[in-house]
Design a protein around this motif. Structure first.
Motif, PDB file in Angstrom:
ATOM      1  N   VAL A 181      50.465  90.100 124.060  1.00  7.63           N
ATOM      2  CA  VAL A 181      50.241  88.653 124.037  1.00  7.63           C
ATOM      3  C   VAL A 181      49.813  88.244 122.637  1.00  7.63           C
ATOM      4  O   VAL A 181      48.765  88.667 122.141  1.00  7.63           O
ATOM      5  N   LEU A 182      50.615  87.441 121.984  1.00  5.74           N
ATOM      6  CA  LEU A 182      50.307  86.997 120.633  1.00  5.74           C
ATOM      7  C   LEU A 182      49.140  86.022 120.653  1.00  5.74           C
ATOM      8  O   LEU A 182      48.986  85.243 121.606  1.00  5.74           O
ATOM      9  N   PRO A 183      48.286  86.045 119.626  1.00 10.17           N
ATOM     10  CA  PRO A 183      47.136  85.130 119.574  1.00 10.17           C
ATOM     11  C   PRO A 183      47.567  83.680 119.719  1.00 10.17           C
ATOM     12  O   PRO A 183      48.485  83.218 119.041  1.00 10.17           O
ATOM     13  N   GLY A 184      46.921  82.973 120.629  1.00 14.51           N
ATOM     14  CA  GLY A 184      47.219  81.560 120.833  1.00 14.51           C
ATOM     15  C   GLY A 184      48.350  81.296 121.812  1.00 14.51           C
ATOM     16  O   GLY A 184      48.551  80.154 122.225  1.00 14.51           O
ATOM     17  N   ASP A 185      49.092  82.347 122.198  1.00 17.99           N
ATOM     18  CA  ASP A 185      50.197  82.157 123.140  1.00 17.99           C
ATOM     19  C   ASP A 185      49.680  82.089 124.571  1.00 17.99           C
ATOM     20  O   ASP A 185      48.635  82.657 124.901  1.00 17.99           O
ATOM     21  N   SER A 186      50.425  81.403 125.423  1.00 17.65           N
ATOM     22  CA  SER A 186      50.112  81.372 126.846  1.00 17.65           C
ATOM     23  C   SER A 186      51.168  82.175 127.599  1.00 17.65           C
ATOM     24  O   SER A 186      52.278  82.387 127.098  1.00 17.65           O
ATOM     25  N   ILE A 187      50.825  82.627 128.796  1.00 18.74           N
ATOM     26  CA  ILE A 187      51.748  83.358 129.643  1.00 18.74           C
ATOM     27  C   ILE A 187      52.149  82.453 130.798  1.00 18.74           C
ATOM     28  O   ILE A 187      51.301  82.008 131.569  1.00 18.74           O
ATOM     29  N   GLU A 188      53.431  82.174 130.894  1.00 21.77           N
ATOM     30  CA  GLU A 188      53.927  81.219 131.880  1.00 21.77           C
ATOM     31  C   GLU A 188      54.207  81.916 133.203  1.00 21.77           C
ATOM     32  O   GLU A 188      55.197  82.624 133.355  1.00 21.77           O
ATOM     33  N   LEU A 189      53.299  81.728 134.159  1.00 20.18           N
ATOM     34  CA  LEU A 189      53.438  82.310 135.496  1.00 20.18           C
ATOM     35  C   LEU A 189      53.386  81.214 136.552  1.00 20.18           C
ATOM     36  O   LEU A 189      52.684  81.326 137.555  1.00 20.18           O
ATOM     37  N   GLU A 190      54.140  80.154 136.321  1.00 23.54           N
ATOM     38  CA  GLU A 190      54.149  79.040 137.265  1.00 23.54           C
ATOM     39  C   GLU A 190      54.865  79.431 138.557  1.00 23.54           C
ATOM     40  O   GLU A 190      55.817  80.201 138.564  1.00 23.54           O
ATOM     41  N   LYS A 191      54.354  78.889 139.667  1.00 23.42           N
ATOM     42  CA  LYS A 191      54.990  79.010 140.979  1.00 23.42           C
ATOM     43  C   LYS A 191      55.270  80.461 141.351  1.00 23.42           C
ATOM     44  O   LYS A 191      56.403  80.846 141.657  1.00 23.42           O
ATOM     45  N   ILE A 192      54.209  81.274 141.326  1.00 23.72           N
ATOM     46  CA  ILE A 192      54.343  82.662 141.753  1.00 23.72           C
ATOM     47  C   ILE A 192      53.408  82.924 142.928  1.00 23.72           C
ATOM     48  O   ILE A 192      52.457  82.175 143.183  1.00 23.72           O
ATOM     49  N   ASP A 193      53.698  83.982 143.660  1.00 22.16           N
ATOM     50  CA  ASP A 193      52.949  84.344 144.863  1.00 22.16           C
ATOM     51  C   ASP A 193      51.942  85.435 144.532  1.00 22.16           C
ATOM     52  O   ASP A 193      52.304  86.597 144.361  1.00 22.16           O
ATOM     53  N   LEU A 194      50.667  85.044 144.426  1.00 22.65           N
ATOM     54  CA  LEU A 194      49.589  86.010 144.157  1.00 22.65           C
ATOM     55  C   LEU A 194      48.569  85.978 145.285  1.00 22.65           C
ATOM     56  O   LEU A 194      47.380  86.181 145.063  1.00 22.65           O
ATOM     57  N   ARG A 195      49.003  85.756 146.488  1.00 28.43           N
ATOM     58  CA  ARG A 195      48.094  85.706 147.622  1.00 28.43           C
ATOM     59  C   ARG A 195      47.381  87.040 147.803  1.00 28.43           C
ATOM     60  O   ARG A 195      48.004  88.101 147.787  1.00 28.43           O
ATOM     61  N   ALA A 196      46.059  86.962 147.926  1.00 25.41           N
ATOM     62  CA  ALA A 196      45.197  88.139 148.139  1.00 25.41           C
ATOM     63  C   ALA A 196      45.280  89.143 146.997  1.00 25.41           C
ATOM     64  O   ALA A 196      44.882  90.303 147.147  1.00 25.41           O
ATOM     65  N   ALA A 197      45.756  88.721 145.851  1.00 28.54           N
ATOM     66  CA  ALA A 197      45.860  89.639 144.716  1.00 28.54           C
ATOM     67  C   ALA A 197      44.477  90.011 144.188  1.00 28.54           C
ATOM     68  O   ALA A 197      43.622  89.144 144.018  1.00 28.54           O
ATOM     69  N   ASP A 198      44.276  91.286 143.942  1.00 32.17           N
ATOM     70  CA  ASP A 198      43.012  91.759 143.375  1.00 32.17           C
ATOM     71  C   ASP A 198      43.164  91.821 141.858  1.00 32.17           C
ATOM     72  O   ASP A 198      43.723  92.766 141.311  1.00 32.17           O
TER      73      ASP A 198
END
Length: 283
Positions: A181-198
């Motif tokens: 992950v480059l400094p200042g960059d964001s990670i685009e994880l829109e509309k994903i299924d992370l239900r009950a994710a640890d």
């Protein structure tokens, strides 16, 4: 190739000019400067011998200079070839990692995820590409809403460890380590299924989970600084001890969420988290 030909021609011209100067012009000029025109007891033969001696010395020096230049040029070309060869190796590794990510076997896909991390560590200029590719991988394999029947997805999820399929969990762990992950960059994880994710303890700062489902997710001790949860589902999620400074929770469903009350107000919303959630906070 054209540039190399021009450079070679230019070097040849320069060397040719130096050879002519060393043979015809410089020796006589140097002797004249050193001895003058009226040096006593210095005959024409002695003067000619002195000129020849200077000529030999100049040619030897020029030959040494050309040899040194050839060695330096050879070293530069060798270094360039090494770089090209190494870049080719990285391209091959990157391609193989992409092929692994496209495999039908979870274990092979996990190998591709970790291969991407190693490539990003060894070749920093691949970091942004690797991060974007892995984020796309998650969006493709864990979309919300699911691309398959919900009953089928929920039945499969019962076999997951930590609420996530192994390859998806590997991606989240790798991205949270921020090697790629480059400094200042964001990670685009829109509309994903992370239900009950640890995801406890993960560094998810500047990650974008807009429209995602994190119902029942364990986010304890996470760094969620400037993370985006706009329109996300965080019902019954545990955010105890997480840093939510500057996070965007606008229109997020926080019903039953734990740890939200400890979030400090931001300038965007004096009553709560940036943007303000659309439902009440859990305790």
């Amino acid at each position: 190739m054209k540039r190399r030909a021009v450079l070679t021609t230019l070097i040849g011209v320069v060397v040719g000019v130096l050879v002519v100067a060393c043979v015809f012009f410089l020796p006589a000029w140097i002797v004249r400067q050193d001895l003058g025109s009226g040096a006593p007891g210095f005959s024409a033969g002695d003067r000619l011998k002195a000129i020849n001696d200077v000529r030999v010395t100049l040619l030897q020096a020029l030959a040494a200079l050309v040899a040194l230049g050839s060695v330096a040029l050879g070293a530069v070309m060798t270094l360039r070839q090494i770089r090209v060869s190494r870049e080719g190796q990285f391209i091959d590794l990157f391609t193989k990692a992409i092929e692994q990510l496209a495999s039908d076997h979870v274990g092979t896909r996990m190998g591709g995820v970790y291969a991407m991390e190693q490539i990003a560590y060894a070749a920093p200029h691949y970091r942004g590409h690797a991060a974007a590719l892995l984020a796309s991988f998650v969006r493709l394999h864990a979309p919300w809403p699911p691309s398959r029947p919900m009953q089928e997805v929920d039945l499969e999820r019962k076999r997951y460890h930590g609420g996530l399929r192994d390859d998806i969990g590997a991606v989240m762990a790798v991205l949270s380590r921020r090697t790629m992950v480059l400094p200042g960059d964001s990670i685009e994880l829109e509309k994903i299924d992370l239900r009950a994710a640890d995801l406890a303890g993960h560094d998810l700062s500047r990650f974008c989970f807009a429209g995602s489902n994190l119902e029942g997710a364990i986010l304890t001790g996470c760094d969620l600084t400037e993370a985006t949860f706009a329109g996300a589902i965080l019902r019954n999620a545990d955010l105890t001890g997480s840093s939510l400074s500057g996070a965007d929770l606008s229109d997020a469903d926080l019903t039953g969420a734990v740890g939200i009350d400890s979030v400090k107000p931001t300038p965007a919303d004096s009553a709560g988290v940036a943007g303000g959630p659309s439902v009440g906070r859990g305790s």
